[in-house]
Write a protein that holds these residues in place. Structure first.
Motif, PDB file in Angstrom:
ATOM      1  N   ILE A 125      35.390  46.924  33.458  1.00 35.81           N
ATOM      2  CA  ILE A 125      36.087  46.021  34.379  1.00 35.81           C
ATOM      3  C   ILE A 125      37.344  45.507  33.688  1.00 35.81           C
ATOM      4  N   THR A 126      38.483  45.677  34.318  1.00 37.85           N
ATOM      5  CA  THR A 126      39.736  45.271  33.688  1.00 37.85           C
ATOM      6  C   THR A 126      40.461  44.151  34.436  1.00 37.85           C
ATOM      7  N   SER A 127      39.961  43.766  35.633  1.00 35.11           N
ATOM      8  CA  SER A 127      40.590  42.689  36.383  1.00 35.11           C
ATOM      9  C   SER A 127      39.634  42.241  37.478  1.00 35.11           C
ATOM     10  N   TYR A 128      39.883  41.050  38.024  1.00 35.26           N
ATOM     11  CA  TYR A 128      39.093  40.614  39.173  1.00 35.26           C
ATOM     12  C   TYR A 128      39.833  39.519  39.921  1.00 35.26           C
ATOM     13  N   VAL A 129      39.399  39.276  41.184  1.00 37.53           N
ATOM     14  CA  VAL A 129      39.976  38.223  42.009  1.00 37.53           C
ATOM     15  C   VAL A 129      38.860  37.623  42.857  1.00 37.53           C
ATOM     16  N   GLU A 130      38.869  36.298  43.029  1.00 35.69           N
ATOM     17  CA  GLU A 130      37.893  35.648  43.895  1.00 35.69           C
ATOM     18  C   GLU A 130      38.354  35.752  45.343  1.00 35.69           C
ATOM     19  N   LEU A 131      37.427  36.136  46.230  1.00 37.01           N
ATOM     20  CA  LEU A 131      37.748  36.291  47.646  1.00 37.01           C
ATOM     21  C   LEU A 131      37.035  35.276  48.531  1.00 37.01           C
ATOM     22  N   ALA A 132      35.919  34.732  48.094  1.00 34.23           N
ATOM     23  CA  ALA A 132      35.185  33.787  48.937  1.00 34.23           C
ATOM     24  C   ALA A 132      34.403  32.808  48.078  1.00 34.23           C
ATOM     25  N   GLN A 133      34.296  31.566  48.599  1.00 37.01           N
ATOM     26  CA  GLN A 133      33.598  30.511  47.870  1.00 37.01           C
ATOM     27  C   GLN A 133      33.441  29.311  48.781  1.00 37.01           C
ATOM     28  N   VAL A 134      32.367  28.550  48.581  1.00 36.59           N
ATOM     29  CA  VAL A 134      32.164  27.291  49.298  1.00 36.59           C
ATOM     30  C   VAL A 134      31.727  26.240  48.289  1.00 36.59           C
ATOM     31  N   TRP A 135      32.309  25.053  48.427  1.00 34.84           N
ATOM     32  CA  TRP A 135      31.955  23.942  47.516  1.00 34.84           C
ATOM     33  C   TRP A 135      32.065  22.628  48.272  1.00 34.84           C
ATOM     34  N   GLY A 136      31.088  21.780  48.105  1.00 34.87           N
ATOM     35  CA  GLY A 136      31.135  20.471  48.743  1.00 34.87           C
ATOM     36  C   GLY A 136      30.460  19.426  47.878  1.00 34.87           C
ATOM     37  N   ASP A 137      31.083  18.234  47.783  1.00 34.87           N
ATOM     38  CA  ASP A 137      30.503  17.172  46.957  1.00 34.87           C
ATOM     39  C   ASP A 137      31.263  15.876  47.217  1.00 34.87           C
ATOM     40  N   ALA A 138      30.509  14.800  47.452  1.00 38.30           N
ATOM     41  CA  ALA A 138      31.070  13.439  47.512  1.00 38.30           C
ATOM     42  C   ALA A 138      32.281  13.321  48.434  1.00 38.30           C
ATOM     43  N   GLY A 139      32.153  13.864  49.640  1.00 37.39           N
ATOM     44  CA  GLY A 139      33.234  13.699  50.606  1.00 37.39           C
ATOM     45  C   GLY A 139      34.313  14.741  50.574  1.00 37.39           C
ATOM     46  N   ASP A 140      34.211  15.700  49.655  1.00 36.84           N
ATOM     47  CA  ASP A 140      35.174  16.795  49.594  1.00 36.84           C
ATOM     48  C   ASP A 140      34.475  18.099  49.950  1.00 36.84           C
ATOM     49  N   PHE A 141      35.184  18.950  50.674  1.00 34.04           N
ATOM     50  CA  PHE A 141      34.634  20.242  51.076  1.00 34.04           C
ATOM     51  C   PHE A 141      35.733  21.289  50.983  1.00 34.04           C
ATOM     52  N   HIS A 142      35.434  22.373  50.303  1.00 40.37           N
ATOM     53  CA  HIS A 142      36.391  23.468  50.160  1.00 40.37           C
ATOM     54  C   HIS A 142      35.727  24.767  50.614  1.00 40.37           C
ATOM     55  N   ARG A 143      36.486  25.607  51.268  1.00 40.58           N
ATOM     56  CA  ARG A 143      35.982  26.923  51.662  1.00 40.58           C
ATOM     57  C   ARG A 143      37.081  27.955  51.508  1.00 40.58           C
ATOM     58  N   LYS A 144      36.702  29.132  51.049  1.00 34.16           N
ATOM     59  CA  LYS A 144      37.614  30.263  50.946  1.00 34.16           C
ATOM     60  C   LYS A 144      36.925  31.480  51.560  1.00 34.16           C
ATOM     61  N   ASP A 145      37.604  32.163  52.476  1.00 29.91           N
ATOM     62  CA  ASP A 145      37.129  33.409  53.069  1.00 29.91           C
ATOM     63  C   ASP A 145      38.236  34.448  52.921  1.00 29.91           C
ATOM     64  N   ALA A 146      37.857  35.714  53.030  1.00 33.38           N
ATOM     65  CA  ALA A 146      38.862  36.781  52.971  1.00 33.38           C
ATOM     66  C   ALA A 146      38.496  37.890  53.950  1.00 33.38           C
ATOM     67  N   TRP A 147      39.522  38.559  54.450  1.00 38.82           N
ATOM     68  CA  TRP A 147      39.356  39.739  55.297  1.00 38.82           C
ATOM     69  C   TRP A 147      40.084  40.887  54.613  1.00 38.82           C
ATOM     70  N   ILE A 148      39.334  41.909  54.230  1.00 37.04           N
ATOM     71  CA  ILE A 148      39.920  43.091  53.598  1.00 37.04           C
ATOM     72  C   ILE A 148      40.171  44.132  54.685  1.00 37.04           C
ATOM     73  N   PHE A 149      41.363  44.691  54.708  1.00 36.70           N
ATOM     74  CA  PHE A 149      41.701  45.684  55.725  1.00 36.70           C
ATOM     75  C   PHE A 149      42.695  46.692  55.154  1.00 36.70           C
ATOM     76  N   ARG A 150      42.831  47.804  55.867  1.00 36.79           N
ATOM     77  CA  ARG A 150      43.757  48.837  55.428  1.00 36.79           C
ATOM     78  C   ARG A 150      45.077  48.688  56.178  1.00 36.79           C
ATOM     79  N   ALA A 151      46.159  48.595  55.452  1.00 30.93           N
ATOM     80  CA  ALA A 151      47.483  48.402  56.037  1.00 30.93           C
ATOM     81  C   ALA A 151      48.022  49.714  56.597  1.00 30.93           C
ATOM     82  N   ALA A 152      49.199  49.633  57.214  1.00 30.83           N
ATOM     83  CA  ALA A 152      49.791  50.810  57.847  1.00 30.83           C
ATOM     84  C   ALA A 152      50.033  51.944  56.854  1.00 30.83           C
ATOM     85  N   ASP A 153      50.274  51.620  55.582  1.00 29.55           N
ATOM     86  CA  ASP A 153      50.510  52.653  54.566  1.00 29.55           C
ATOM     87  C   ASP A 153      49.219  53.120  53.901  1.00 29.55           C
ATOM     88  N   SER A 154      48.069  52.715  54.466  1.00 31.51           N
ATOM     89  CA  SER A 154      46.729  53.092  54.000  1.00 31.51           C
ATOM     90  C   SER A 154      46.273  52.334  52.756  1.00 31.51           C
TER      91      SER A 154
END
Length: 220
Positions: A125-154
Motif C-alpha cells: 500500500i503506497t497511499s490512501y484517502v478517507e471516503l466516509a466517516q461518522v462522528w458525534g459527541d457533545a452536541g457536534d455531529f460530522h458526516r462524510k460520504d462519497a460517490w465513486i463514479f467513472r467520468a467521461a474519460d473512463s
C-alpha cells in the motif's frame, strides 16, 4: 455515538458510466491481504459509514498478519483494539494500482471507510484517502460520504460530501438552534494517489446536489 445508515439503492451521477473489469492480480507475496477483498463492478458506488457496523460495508475482519501491511498509524489502532480492519471491496484504479476499500479504526469504533492504493509493482500500500466517516459527541455531529463514479474519460472520480452540525445551546442554553455547514470536494482516483480536482462547493452542489439532497434533510 450517532451512526448513519447507508441507503442500499444505487445512486446515479447522471454520467453514462461503463466500469472496466479488474485485470488479474499479479503474483504477490502478500496475496493473503488481497484475497478477502471482494471484486466489485459498479456504475456508481455510494460509500458511507455503516449503521451498527453492519450491512454492505461490514466487511471481513483482517488478522494481524494482514494489518502490518497497512500504514503504521492505522495498523497501530488495529493492534490496540482488534479487530479494527475489515476488507470490503477491490477494483482497478489505474495500470499497476488496485483500490482496496476497507473499514478502519476511528475515534470510537471502526467506522471510517478508506480507499487504499495497492501498488502491484511495490507489492504494498503506497497511499490512501478517507471516503466516509461518522462522528458525534457533545452536541457536534460530522458526516462524510462519497460517490465513486467513472467520468467521461473512463477515469474514476469521487464526489466527497462533508456535513457538520453544532448545537448552539452548548454555549448559550437559551439558543435552541443548530449551525449546519456542508461542503464538497471532487477527487481524481485513477492514478498513484487521490488528487483534488475541485473544492468549489457551490458548483459541485449544483452538479451533484441530487445525490445529497435527501441526506442533508436527515443526515443521521
Amino acid at each position: 455515538l450517532l451512526l448513519a445508515a447507508c441507503n442500499e439503492k444505487p445512486a446515479s451521477t447522471g454520467e453514462n458510466n461503463t466500469v472496466q473489469k479488474e485485470e488479474p492480480l499479479a503474483e504477490s507475496r502478500n496475496a493473503g491481504l488481497l484475497a478477502p477483498f471482494r471484486e466489485k463492478d459498479f456504475d456508481t458506488l455510494w460509500v458511507c459509514s455503516p449503521a451498527d457496523l453492519k450491512g454492505e460495508y461490514e466487511g471481513v475482519p483482517l488478522d494481524s498478519a494482514a494489518a502490518v501491511l497497512f500504514p503504521p498509524e492505522i495498523a497501530e489502532k488495529h493492534f490496540s483494539d482488534p479487530p479494527g480492519l475489515f476488507a470490503v471491496y477491490r477494483f482497478p484504479l489505474a495500470p499497476g494500482f488496485t483500490g482496496l476499500l476497507a473499514r478502519t479504526p476511528d475515534w470510537y469504533v471502526p467506522n471510517s471507510l478508506k480507499l487504499f492504493y495497492w501498488n502491484q509493482k511495490a507489492d504494498s500500500i503506497t497511499s490512501y484517502v478517507e471516503l466516509a466517516q461518522v462522528w458525534g459527541d457533545a452536541g457536534d455531529f460530522h458526516r462524510k460520504d462519497a460517490w465513486i463514479f467513472r467520468a467521461a474519460d473512463s477515469s474514476l472520480q469521487a464526489l466527497v460530501w462533508f456535513y457538520e452540525e453544532h448545537d448552539n445551546s452548548l454555549e448559550m442554553p437559551s439558543d435552541k438552534t443548530k449551525t449546519v455547514r456542508q461542503s464538497y470536494a471532487l477527487l481524481a482516483l485513477s492514478g498513484p494517489r487521490a488528487d483534488t480536482l475541485s473544492k468549489d462547493s457551490a458548483a459541485l452542489a449544483s452538479r451533484f446536489g441530487h445525490l445529497t439532497r435527501k441526506l442533508a434533510g436527515d443526515p443521521y
